[in-house]
Design a protein around this motif. Structure first.
Motif, PDB file in Angstrom:
ATOM      1  N   GLU A  50       0.827  -1.207   0.000  1.00 32.80           N
ATOM      2  CA  GLU A  50       0.000   0.000   0.000  1.00 32.80           C
ATOM      3  C   GLU A  50       0.859   1.254   0.000  1.00 32.80           C
ATOM      4  O   GLU A  50       0.556   2.230  -0.692  1.00 32.80           O
ATOM      5  CB  GLU A  50      -0.914  -0.016   1.212  1.00 32.80           C
ATOM      6  CG  GLU A  50      -1.992  -1.090   1.128  1.00 32.80           C
ATOM      7  CD  GLU A  50      -2.881  -1.088   2.350  1.00 32.80           C
ATOM      8  OE1 GLU A  50      -3.982  -0.542   2.273  1.00 32.80           O
ATOM      9  OE2 GLU A  50      -2.449  -1.650   3.368  1.00 32.80           O
ATOM     10  N   PHE A 100       1.349  12.115   5.261  1.00 32.68           N
ATOM     11  CA  PHE A 100       2.153  12.589   6.380  1.00 32.68           C
ATOM     12  C   PHE A 100       3.531  11.953   6.336  1.00 32.68           C
ATOM     13  O   PHE A 100       3.710  10.855   5.797  1.00 32.68           O
ATOM     14  CB  PHE A 100       1.498  12.191   7.717  1.00 32.68           C
ATOM     15  CG  PHE A 100       0.021  12.464   7.776  1.00 32.68           C
ATOM     16  CD1 PHE A 100      -0.895  11.465   7.469  1.00 32.68           C
ATOM     17  CD2 PHE A 100      -0.456  13.718   8.116  1.00 32.68           C
ATOM     18  CE1 PHE A 100      -2.255  11.706   7.513  1.00 32.68           C
ATOM     19  CE2 PHE A 100      -1.818  13.964   8.155  1.00 32.68           C
ATOM     20  CZ  PHE A 100      -2.713  12.959   7.837  1.00 32.68           C
ATOM     21  N   TYR A 148       6.113  10.746   9.331  1.00 32.65           N
ATOM     22  CA  TYR A 148       6.359  10.535  10.751  1.00 32.65           C
ATOM     23  C   TYR A 148       7.821  10.177  10.934  1.00 32.65           C
ATOM     24  O   TYR A 148       8.468   9.639  10.025  1.00 32.65           O
ATOM     25  CB  TYR A 148       5.505   9.381  11.299  1.00 32.65           C
ATOM     26  CG  TYR A 148       4.115   9.759  11.724  1.00 32.65           C
ATOM     27  CD1 TYR A 148       3.129  10.056  10.786  1.00 32.65           C
ATOM     28  CD2 TYR A 148       3.758   9.799  13.067  1.00 32.65           C
ATOM     29  CE1 TYR A 148       1.845  10.394  11.174  1.00 32.65           C
ATOM     30  CE2 TYR A 148       2.471  10.122  13.469  1.00 32.65           C
ATOM     31  CZ  TYR A 148       1.527  10.420  12.512  1.00 32.65           C
ATOM     32  OH  TYR A 148       0.257  10.753  12.896  1.00 32.65           O
ATOM     33  N   PRO A 158       5.915   6.353  16.881  1.00 31.82           N
ATOM     34  CA  PRO A 158       5.983   7.294  15.758  1.00 31.82           C
ATOM     35  C   PRO A 158       5.573   8.688  16.230  1.00 31.82           C
ATOM     36  O   PRO A 158       4.650   8.836  17.034  1.00 31.82           O
ATOM     37  CB  PRO A 158       4.948   6.748  14.762  1.00 31.82           C
ATOM     38  CG  PRO A 158       4.617   5.381  15.227  1.00 31.82           C
ATOM     39  CD  PRO A 158       4.852   5.338  16.693  1.00 31.82           C
ATOM     40  N   LEU A 189       4.648  12.602  14.653  1.00 35.11           N
ATOM     41  CA  LEU A 189       4.349  13.351  13.442  1.00 35.11           C
ATOM     42  C   LEU A 189       5.441  14.376  13.168  1.00 35.11           C
ATOM     43  O   LEU A 189       5.745  15.206  14.011  1.00 35.11           O
ATOM     44  CB  LEU A 189       2.991  14.050  13.574  1.00 35.11           C
ATOM     45  CG  LEU A 189       2.573  14.908  12.387  1.00 35.11           C
ATOM     46  CD1 LEU A 189       2.362  14.049  11.149  1.00 35.11           C
ATOM     47  CD2 LEU A 189       1.300  15.682  12.725  1.00 35.11           C
ATOM     48  N   ARG A 201      -3.666   8.229   4.383  1.00 33.42           N
ATOM     49  CA  ARG A 201      -4.984   7.986   4.959  1.00 33.42           C
ATOM     50  C   ARG A 201      -6.010   8.149   3.850  1.00 33.42           C
ATOM     51  O   ARG A 201      -5.896   9.070   3.033  1.00 33.42           O
ATOM     52  CB  ARG A 201      -5.222   9.025   6.045  1.00 33.42           C
ATOM     53  CG  ARG A 201      -6.360   8.721   6.955  1.00 33.42           C
ATOM     54  CD  ARG A 201      -6.386   9.730   8.047  1.00 33.42           C
ATOM     55  NE  ARG A 201      -7.122   9.238   9.178  1.00 33.42           N
ATOM     56  CZ  ARG A 201      -7.500   9.988  10.197  1.00 33.42           C
ATOM     57  NH1 ARG A 201      -7.175  11.247  10.224  1.00 33.42           N
ATOM     58  NH2 ARG A 201      -8.170   9.475  11.188  1.00 33.42           N
ATOM     59  N   GLY A 233     -11.232  12.528   8.834  1.00 35.16           N
ATOM     60  CA  GLY A 233     -12.095  11.864   9.799  1.00 35.16           C
ATOM     61  C   GLY A 233     -11.354  10.745  10.498  1.00 35.16           C
ATOM     62  O   GLY A 233     -10.162  10.848  10.743  1.00 35.16           O
ATOM     63  N   ASN A 234     -12.022   9.681  10.761  1.00 37.88           N
ATOM     64  CA  ASN A 234     -11.535   8.672  11.673  1.00 37.88           C
ATOM     65  C   ASN A 234     -10.902   7.469  10.983  1.00 37.88           C
ATOM     66  O   ASN A 234     -10.658   6.453  11.607  1.00 37.88           O
ATOM     67  CB  ASN A 234     -12.718   8.203  12.530  1.00 37.88           C
ATOM     68  CG  ASN A 234     -12.262   7.571  13.820  1.00 37.88           C
ATOM     69  OD1 ASN A 234     -11.166   7.832  14.293  1.00 37.88           O
ATOM     70  ND2 ASN A 234     -13.112   6.735  14.378  1.00 37.88           N
ATOM     71  N   PRO A 253      -8.245   4.829   9.364  1.00 39.64           N
ATOM     72  CA  PRO A 253      -6.928   4.479   9.871  1.00 39.64           C
ATOM     73  C   PRO A 253      -5.781   5.076   9.062  1.00 39.64           C
ATOM     74  O   PRO A 253      -5.920   5.366   7.873  1.00 39.64           O
ATOM     75  CB  PRO A 253      -6.887   2.949   9.751  1.00 39.64           C
ATOM     76  CG  PRO A 253      -8.279   2.518   9.576  1.00 39.64           C
ATOM     77  CD  PRO A 253      -8.992   3.645   8.930  1.00 39.64           C
ATOM     78  N   LEU A 254      -4.654   5.229   9.728  1.00 33.91           N
ATOM     79  CA  LEU A 254      -3.413   5.575   9.049  1.00 33.91           C
ATOM     80  C   LEU A 254      -2.812   4.302   8.460  1.00 33.91           C
ATOM     81  O   LEU A 254      -2.852   3.247   9.088  1.00 33.91           O
ATOM     82  CB  LEU A 254      -2.419   6.190  10.036  1.00 33.91           C
ATOM     83  CG  LEU A 254      -2.853   7.466  10.755  1.00 33.91           C
ATOM     84  CD1 LEU A 254      -1.763   7.921  11.706  1.00 33.91           C
ATOM     85  CD2 LEU A 254      -3.184   8.555   9.751  1.00 33.91           C
ATOM     86  N   PHE A 312       0.747   2.911   7.168  1.00 33.61           N
ATOM     87  CA  PHE A 312       2.165   3.240   7.289  1.00 33.61           C
ATOM     88  C   PHE A 312       3.002   2.502   6.248  1.00 33.61           C
ATOM     89  O   PHE A 312       2.751   1.331   5.939  1.00 33.61           O
ATOM     90  CB  PHE A 312       2.683   2.826   8.671  1.00 33.61           C
ATOM     91  CG  PHE A 312       2.253   3.722   9.788  1.00 33.61           C
ATOM     92  CD1 PHE A 312       0.983   3.629  10.329  1.00 33.61           C
ATOM     93  CD2 PHE A 312       3.135   4.653  10.321  1.00 33.61           C
ATOM     94  CE1 PHE A 312       0.585   4.459  11.379  1.00 33.61           C
ATOM     95  CE2 PHE A 312       2.750   5.480  11.363  1.00 33.61           C
ATOM     96  CZ  PHE A 312       1.477   5.377  11.894  1.00 33.61           C
TER      97      PHE A 312
END
Lengths: 113, 111
Positions: B3, B34, B36, B44, B46, B91, B95-96, B98-99, B101
């Motif tokens: 991903e 982002f 990190y 992690p 930010l 992401r 909103g909510n 998930p991240l 990575f």
């Protein structure tokens, strides 16, 4: 600066035992998360929690896992019957809304033997 | 297909050098991006969000190319304290959600 607090920092448990990992999110945050990182691997999403219920979970978060916010301050992750492959660093995170202010705790290193 | 894909490194650079990291993501529906930073066996943290127009924070510059699904981070005038693993994170929406990575790129800044 507000912190997300996780306890214990390191837990060693025998295979098949139940473990509870504890987190105290930042007090005015509304969204709570658990992520895990197997040694040498990427950080992976487990579950998100909002308004006292799970809002999303990954395929890793199977029936062995559960989360709870028992008292309005703690946020716990329970693994019912641990397996060797559950050994990882588990990170709790919280945010005030959606994404903004996403803060990770320092993690609990879980070792299953 | 991964991903979020990053060159794992390590990148070993002398103090004062400029170093660039790249990242590609597979889901064209990704909305938020982002960088990190993760120190060894730590959580992690930010570093910066990445905006379409590109953005800068001190010695750090991030760029996003949505057409190529490519994100970059440039660090100028590297310091010893920049030694860490740099995680590319995406992401799907605000909103909510998930991240997601990447596995990270390891940087060692050498005196």
């Amino acid at each position: 600066e507000p912190e997300v607090t996780q306890t214990p920092s390191h837990q060693v448990t025998q295979m098949g035992q139940e473990v509870i990992l504890r987190c105290v999110p930042i007090s005015n945050h509304l969204y709570f998360y658990w992520y895990r990182q197997i040694l040498g691997q990427k950080v992976e999403f487990l579950v998100s929690f909002y308004n006292n219920e799970i809002s999303e979970k990954s395929e890793i978060f199977d029936d062995q896992f559960s989360v709870e916010r028992p008292d309005g301050s703690n946020f716990t992750l329970k693994i019912r019957s641990t397996k060797l492959e559950d050994s990882a660093m588990y990170f709790c995170a919280s945010s005030s809304r959606g994404f903004a202010g996403y803060t990770f705790g320092s993690g609990t290193r879980l070792t299953v033997v | 297909r991964k991903e979020v894909e990053q060159d794992p490194g390590p990148f070993n650079v002398p103090e004062g050098a400029t170093v660039a990291f790249n990242c590609t993501y597979s889901n064209s529906a990704s909305q938020s991006f982002f960088w990190y930073r993760q120190d060894c066996r730590k959580e992690p943290k930010l570093l910066m969000s990445v905006y379409s127009s590109g953005n800068e924070d001190g010695r750090f510059t991030a760029q996003l190319n949505r057409a190529s699904q490519y994100i970059s981070l440039l660090i100028r005038d590297s310091k010893l304290s920049d030694s860490a693993t740099y995680l590319c994170v995406v992401r799907l929406s605000s909103g909510n959600t998930p991240l997601v990575f990447g596995k990270g790129t390891r940087l060692s800044v050498i005196a």
